[in-house]
Design an enzyme around this catalytic site. Structure first.
Site, mmCIF file in Angstrom:
data_model
loop_
_atom_site.group_PDB
_atom_site.id
_atom_site.type_symbol
_atom_site.label_atom_id
_atom_site.label_comp_id
_atom_site.label_asym_id
_atom_site.label_seq_id
_atom_site.Cartn_x
_atom_site.Cartn_y
_atom_site.Cartn_z
ATOM 1 N N CYS A 61 0.848 -1.202 0.000
ATOM 2 C CA CYS A 61 0.000 0.000 0.000
ATOM 3 C C CYS A 61 0.877 1.243 0.000
ATOM 4 O O CYS A 61 1.325 1.700 1.060
ATOM 5 C CB CYS A 61 -0.938 -0.009 1.201
ATOM 6 S SG CYS A 61 -2.061 1.419 1.243
ATOM 7 N N CYS A 64 -0.479 4.294 1.887
ATOM 8 C CA CYS A 64 -0.429 4.119 3.344
ATOM 9 C C CYS A 64 0.979 4.358 3.884
ATOM 10 O O CYS A 64 1.151 5.012 4.922
ATOM 11 C CB CYS A 64 -0.851 2.699 3.732
ATOM 12 S SG CYS A 64 -2.425 2.147 3.069
ATOM 13 N N ASP A 65 1.975 3.810 3.202
ATOM 14 C CA ASP A 65 3.314 3.727 3.786
ATOM 15 C C ASP A 65 4.349 4.666 3.182
ATOM 16 O O ASP A 65 5.482 4.721 3.663
ATOM 17 C CB ASP A 65 3.835 2.288 3.666
ATOM 18 C CG ASP A 65 3.002 1.308 4.480
ATOM 19 O OD1 ASP A 65 2.350 1.752 5.438
ATOM 20 O OD2 ASP A 65 3.003 0.107 4.146
#
Length: 235
Positions: A61, A64-65
Site C-alpha cells: 500500500c 499508506c506507507d
C-alpha cells in the site's frame, strides 16, 4: 447476531434449500441464505524475502506507507496503473525510485506514465524481474534479473512496494457458483449469483471500481436482496 471471528469458510454446499458452510475449525453452519463479502487480497511475488520483510520494508500500500520512506530509495514492482500511482505517492518522499516490470512496456494509462516520468527520479527497469529481497532487520536491497540477458543487479533500496494486482478470495466457491476466469463472483444488479439464495458483494464480485464506498453500497444492496428473498419464502 452471533459472531465467528478468526474462522475461515473453506467449503460450501447446498442441501435442498439449506446452505451448508464448512470452516477451517471443522465446524459446519446451516443457513437459508448466504452473502459472500470476502473481498480481495494483494497478489504476491512469491520470492525469497518477501514474507520475511512484509511490514519491515515490503509494502502493498503505497498511499499508506509512502511517508515512512522519506529520504530512502525504494523499488516498485509492477508497471500498471497501480505501479504508476505508487510512483506518484512516493515521489514527494523518496529520492530514488526503481520501477521493475517483467514486460517490455508499461501497461499503465499514458497520462500516468507521463506523470511518473516527469518526477525525474524514477528509473524504469523493463524486462526485469525481482528475484530476491534482502536485508537484516529491514530491507536493504533487492536482486533483479534482466530477462533478456540474464544479467543480475542488486539495487540499494530500503523499501519494496508490490503493485502486481489483486485476486478475489473466492477459492471456496469454485465449482459451486459461476466465477469469471479471474475468480470473481458473477452477480447481477441485485447482487444475486448463479445459485438461488446466494448473494455476493464488494471486491470479490464482478462489480467494477474496487473502492470501499462502492463495496459498502453493494453490501447494503446484498443485505436488502437477501431480506427480500427470505420474506418471499416465508422468512
Amino acid at each position: 447476531v452471533t459472531w465467528r471471528l478468526g474462522e475461515e469458510v473453506t467449503g460450501i454446499a447446498k442441501d435442498g434449500d439449506i446452505f451448508l458452510l464448512k470452516t477451517d475449525r471443522d465446524k459446519e453452519y446451516k443457513a437459508k441464505t448466504v452473502i459472500v463479502a470476502t473481498g480481495r487480497r494483494h497478489r504476491q511475488l512469491g520470492i525469497p524475502g518477501e514474507r520475511e520483510f512484509t511490514g519491515r520494508g515490503v509494502s502493498y500500500c503505497s498511499i499508506c506507507d509512502a511517508p515512512l520512506f522519506k529520504d530512502k530509495p525504494v523499488a516498485i514492482v509492477g508497471g500498471g496503473n497501480s505501479g504508476m500511482m505508487a510512483v506518484l505517492d512516493l515521489a514527494p518522499y523518496s529520492p530514488k525510485i526503481y520501477l521493475v516490470e517483467i514486460l517490455d512496456r508499461l501497461t499503465a494509462d499514458p497520462v500516468l506514465v507521463d506523470r511518473a516520468e516527469a518526477t525525474g527520479k524514477t528509473e524504469f527497469l523493463l524486462r526485469h524481474s525481482v528475484e530476491e529481497i534482502k536485508g537484516d532487520e529491514t530491507v536493504k536491497s533487492v536482486r533483479v534479473r534482466n530477462l533478456d540477458t540474464g544479467e543480475e543487479r542488486e539495487l540499494d533500496v530500503r523499501g519494496v512496494f508490490v503493485e502486481v494486482g489483486t485476486e478475489p478470495n473466492s477459492e471456496f466457491l469454485k465449482g459451486f457458483v459461476n466465477l469469471t476466469e479471474g475468480g470473481e463472483v458473477a452477480v447481477d444488479e441485485r447482487c444475486r449469483t448463479s445459485v438461488e439464495g446466494l448473494f455476493a458483494a464488494g471486491d470479490v464480485t464482478t462489480v467494477p471500481e474496487k473502492q470501499a464506498v462502492v463495496a459498502a453500497g453493494e453490501g447494503a444492496k446484498a443485505a436488502l436482496s437477501a431480506y427480500r428473498f427470505l420474506m418471499e419464502r416465508g422468512g
